[in-house]
Design an enzyme around this catalytic site. Structure first.
Site, PDB file in Angstrom:
ATOM      1  N   CYS A  73       0.730  -1.096  -0.022  1.00 37.24           N
ATOM      2  CA  CYS A  73       0.108   0.072   0.157  1.00 37.24           C
ATOM      3  C   CYS A  73       0.857   0.978   0.093  1.00 37.24           C
ATOM      4  CB  CYS A  73      -1.075  -0.099   1.181  1.00 37.24           C
ATOM      5  SG  CYS A  73       0.044   0.289   2.690  1.00 37.24           S
ATOM      6  N   CYS A  99       3.193   1.675   2.853  1.00 31.01           N
ATOM      7  CA  CYS A  99       4.636   0.879   2.599  1.00 31.01           C
ATOM      8  C   CYS A  99       5.634   1.599   1.654  1.00 31.01           C
ATOM      9  CB  CYS A  99       4.194  -0.647   1.841  1.00 31.01           C
ATOM     10  SG  CYS A  99       2.924  -1.431   2.729  1.00 31.01           S
ATOM     11  N   ASP A 147      -4.684 -27.427  -3.684  1.00 32.22           N
ATOM     12  CA  ASP A 147      -3.651 -27.600  -2.660  1.00 32.22           C
ATOM     13  C   ASP A 147      -4.376 -27.240  -1.272  1.00 32.22           C
ATOM     14  OD1 ASP A 147      -1.327 -27.243  -1.290  1.00 32.22           O
ATOM     15  OD2 ASP A 147      -1.655 -24.979  -1.306  1.00 32.22           O
ATOM     16  N   ASP A 203      -1.185 -22.477  -3.908  1.00 36.55           N
ATOM     17  CA  ASP A 203      -1.098 -20.934  -3.496  1.00 36.55           C
ATOM     18  C   ASP A 203       0.596 -20.888  -3.239  1.00 36.55           C
ATOM     19  OD1 ASP A 203      -0.861 -22.080  -1.077  1.00 36.55           O
ATOM     20  OD2 ASP A 203      -1.058 -20.227  -0.261  1.00 36.55           O
ATOM     21  N   ASP A 251       3.602 -25.267  -4.876  1.00 35.30           N
ATOM     22  CA  ASP A 251       2.718 -25.588  -5.963  1.00 35.30           C
ATOM     23  C   ASP A 251       3.256 -25.142  -7.394  1.00 35.30           C
ATOM     24  OD1 ASP A 251       0.857 -26.671  -3.897  1.00 35.30           O
ATOM     25  OD2 ASP A 251       0.361 -24.634  -3.657  1.00 35.30           O
TER      26      ASP A 251
END
Lengths: 56, 774
Positions: free
Chosen positions: B73, B76, B482, B668, B672
């Site tokens: 954001c 940040c 997953d 995620d 994976d």
């Protein structure tokens, strides 16, 4: 029809200015970070900050 | 300056990468994963040499690029830039939010760039330096070039179109030939330079494939544009009326839009792949036979050498622990939230994070041969195999492009050789054929549907990353999920809140505030939600990594942590499948706190709906058997497999593909990524690792699983419309081409017919918007 002699160049000139401005913005990197630009407007730092200003 | 790890790192209230937890600016950052918090709570290795990444330019400015994690954001951006600029010597710091990068500049030779990394870690933003020359500045330049072509083409198209409209209107009133010619000349002055400049992406590509003896869509596009422009110029010079500069420039403009969107999606994917490579440690501290330690680049480490891994450093090699006992954050490899305990003899993998104590590791594999190296290779290989997927439009184009050329040529030769029409008329007829068959309806049929589908999906919280993803998603028949972070929310929540009395809860929270361990955070979070009044913070806190916390609250010694930490025999725990903490207050009996990673609220109903659509659903997880069994049952998934390594997941997907199934992978974690890249199509939640998002075709946002169902439904509908559109385009050509070949269509009529067909295809695509509502 005489107006065309003036109006067409004027129209092209204005359009050309827009194009030139866009190409300049592109070359100067203003399109490199579109996400960041949208967020930076929320960041206030117009005023010179003091030495310690880590809170938000 | 705070070079050592500042205490604020361990403080949950620190102005950290967690600034977005408050939700004030959280743009889609719904679930910050515990994994990133972990990275933030560990100090970076002080010894790593990163000077190799520093670029020094002629004026003496040092420049260093970083990938920065956790930025979400506006605040940040501010925290990172201000934090780095505050370092003495640093002259500039600029964040690029689109690529999650930071460029830092300084002039002083004595400045240690490590300080930047240390500072960013302290603020909660783990940073990895990289070399931009290696990454992809070249594609950036290509992006820009395409955008300026687009701007020029757009400018020319708008102006030429204005003049053309006047000329068309003039044909019905009584515009004089002189005025018309003037307009044609002005159009030529705008259009010709524009075609020369903006057409280059197509001309180059066409030239390249022609030289290689192939054919692609750019060949008829280039030919149509060049021929239309050239013959229009010819008409203009002769003072005749058939000038079609507008057709050639507008065609270019529309095609460039598609090309630009395409390019952007691809360069983003490449940027994130470069990020993954940055995850490996840059150097390894090797321990020589005489006990001497020296730093070597990681690819020079030989199997069999002993490597020292400092606390908080990434383990640089695959190997076996020789001495030391520590906790390791393996989320990179297994995708699991909680750290694993390792001791002498345990296997460790490169890229995982050593959390609590120094380790000495005997190298088994380094560099490209590590598991992480293998993941990277698997992703790359799978991406390549996927790029072999030929889209419907391209398949059509393969037949279409040569047919069109042969037809146009045959028309030209036929009219010129067999009739007395003359060269010019033969030429005009051939151009009419080229324009009327111009792949617009075909070239538009697919993108139009995709643009509408992308809009519909965006509203549902799904981003399309690969433009051919929709076509592949429509074909799938099996869905593999997953567990952690995909079916579940990926963060622990306190489960047995009802069994804990308010007093004990207060005390537990007062101690837990001092730790950044995921379970402590979950305790604090549950406490804050309960609304019970806060106790003054605990004093005399000490944290033993891997075991627990102890402290004094209101004069009582409190312990919070593992069973052994609280003096509970390990098997007293009622359910091993659960994540747990024990709490001892003074001499009282230990209390049991259990946690679970909750299913997404609509997981079961979404999976039920998917099953009703006729999809086979299964679950592949790196987690332990009992946990996976429990989740599978709760979600209603019959076929599941636990304790899968990343490579095993990928193998499983390959096995399913070999059986002729088309698999949709939903996952995620970094673990994976190979499976995501191998799946026929893939979806990843926005909270997932960057690399798995990069390897996926779709990214969905929010705490719900329903977007997966929406994506599948929209893909099916879009595919139906796509086929209709292509059928229509084919039908149109079957009718229009003979008319053009027979010379019954002037280029103007051809252009009008072409526009009509394009319009119909686009309108048909819009039906998707209404269909999706039902």
């Amino acid at each position: 029809m005489d107006m065309l002699i003036i109006l067409i160049p004027v129209a092209l000139l204005l359009g050309g200015l827009g194009l030139a401005a866009f190409l300049w913005a592109l070359r100067s990197g203003q399109f490199d970070d579109l996400d960041g630009a949208a967020m930076r407007i929320l960041v206030d730092d117009d005023t010179p900050k003091k030495a310690d200003d880590s809170d938000s | 300056m705070a070079v050592s790890v500042p205490a604020s790192v361990l403080d949950a209230e620190a102005p950290a990468g967690d600034c977005c937890d408050s939700g004030a600016f959280a743009l889609g950052a719904v679930a910050l994963r515990a994994q990133s918090n972990f990275a933030a709570s560990s100090p970076p290795p002080e010894t790593t040499d990163i000077s190799a990444y520093v670029n020094v330019d002629k004026s003496g400015v040092h420049r260093l690029n970083f990938f920065v994690d956790n930025m979400q954001c506006a605040s940040c951006i501010r925290t990172v830039e201000h934090g780095v600029k505050a370092l003495p010597g640093v002259t500039g710091a600029r964040v690029n939010m689109s690529t999650r990068r930071l460029v830092a500049e300084w002039r002083d030779d004595g400045f240690r760039p490590q300080e930047i990394i240390q500072t960013l870690y302290g603020l909660g933003y783990p940073a990895v330096p990289f070399d931009p020359a290696v990454a992809e500045d070249r594609t950036n330049a290509a992006d820009r070039r395409l955008l300026s072509c687009l701007a020029v083409a757009g400018f020319a198209a708008a102006n030429v179109m204005l003049l053309s409209v006047s000329v068309w209107a003039g044909a019905f009133s009584d515009m004089g030939a002189a005025t018309r010619d003037l307009f044609h000349w002005i159009s030529a002055c705008i259009a010709l330079p524009a075609v020369v400049y903006a057409g280059q992406p197509f001309f180059r590509s066409a030239f390249r494939v022609l030289r290689a003896g192939h054919m692609n869509m750019d060949v008829p596009i280039s030919l149509a544009v060049i021929l239309a422009a050239a013959s229009s110029l010819h008409q203009t010079i002769l003072g005749r009326e058939h000038a079609y500069f507008d057709a050639s420039v507008t065609l270019l403009f529309f095609l460039l839009i598609g090309r630009y969107l395409d390019q952007r999606a691809r360069s983003h994917a490449r940027a994130t792949a470069a990020h993954l490579l940055g995850l490996t440690a840059a150097g390894a501290t090797v321990i020589g036979d005489d006990g001497e330690r020296f730093l070597v680049p990681v690819h020079q480490v030989m199997p069999g050498t002993l490597v020292h891994v400092a606390m908080g450093a990434r383990i640089p090699v695959d190997g076996v622990v020789e001495s030391g006992q520590s906790e390791i954050d393996t989320s990179l490899v297994t995708g699991e939230t909680l750290p694993t305990d390792v001791a002498t003899g345990a296997k460790v993998f490169a890229g995982t994070l050593n959390l609590s104590a120094p380790l000495q590791v005997r190298t088994a594999a380094a560099g490209q041969d590590t598991l992480l190296g293998e993941i990277v290779r698997l992703v790359e290989a799978a991406e390549q195999s996927r790029s072999r997927f030929v889209r419907v439009a391209d398949r059509a184009a393969r037949i279409y492009a040569p047919t069109v050329h042969v037809l146009a040529l045959a028309t030209f030769l036929g009219w010129w050789g067999l009739t007395s029409a003359g060269l010019e008329h033969a030429m005009m007829t051939a151009i009419a054929v080229l324009i009327i068959t111009c792949p617009c309806a075909l070239g538009l049929a697919v993108p139009a549907v995709q643009v509408v589908a992308a809009g519909v999906l965006l509203k549902a919280g799904v981003l399309i990353k690969n433009k051919d993803g929709l076509e592949r998603l429509a074909q799938i028949d099996t869905i593999v999920f997953d567990k952690t972070g995909t079916l579940t929310q990926g963060r622990p929540t306190l489960e047995n809140r009802d069994q804990i009395n308010a007093r004990a809860f207060q005390i537990a929270a007062a101690v837990a505030t001092h730790s950044s361990h995921p379970l402590s955070r979950a305790t604090v979070q549950a406490f804050e939600e309960s609304g019970i009044a806060r106790l003054p913070s605990a004093t005399n806190i000490s944290e033993v990594p891997g075991k627990g916390l102890s402290g004094i609250v209101e004069g009582l010694t409190v312990k919070l942590g593992s069973p052994s930490w609280c003096g509970v025999a390990k098997d007293t725990g009622p359910d091993d499948a659960k994540m747990q903490l024990w709490l001892c207050i003074g001499d009282g009996a230990p209390l049991h706190l259990t946690f679970s990673d909750e299913l997404r609220a609509d997981a079961a109903s979404t999976i039920e709906a998917l099953k009703q659509f006729g999809y086979g659903v299964s679950l592949l997880s790196g987690d332990r058997q009992p946990v996976v069994a429990m989740v599978a049952q709760a979600a209603g998934i019959g076929s599941w497999q636990a304790e899968c390594l990343p490579t095993e997941k990928a193998e499983q997907i390959e096995r399913l593909s070999a059986e002729g199934r088309k698999v949709l992978m939903v996952g995620d974690g970094l673990n994976d990524a190979p499976a995501l890249a191998l799946g026929h199509a893939s979806i990843s939640p926005a909270s997932g690792a960057d690399i798995s998002q990069a390897a996926s075709d779709f990214v969905f946002q929010g705490d719900h699983l329903i977007p997966v169902l929406t994506a599948v439904r929209v893909a099916r509908m879009a595919n139906g419309l796509l086929k209709q559109n292509i059928a229509f385009a084919a039908g149109y050509n079957i009718i229009a081409v003979p008319i053009a070949v027979l010379g019954l269509a002037t280029p103007l009529v051809a252009a009008a017919a072409m526009s009509m067909s394009s319009l119909i295809v686009s309108l048909n695509a819009f039906r998707l918007r209404f269909a999706a509502r039902k």
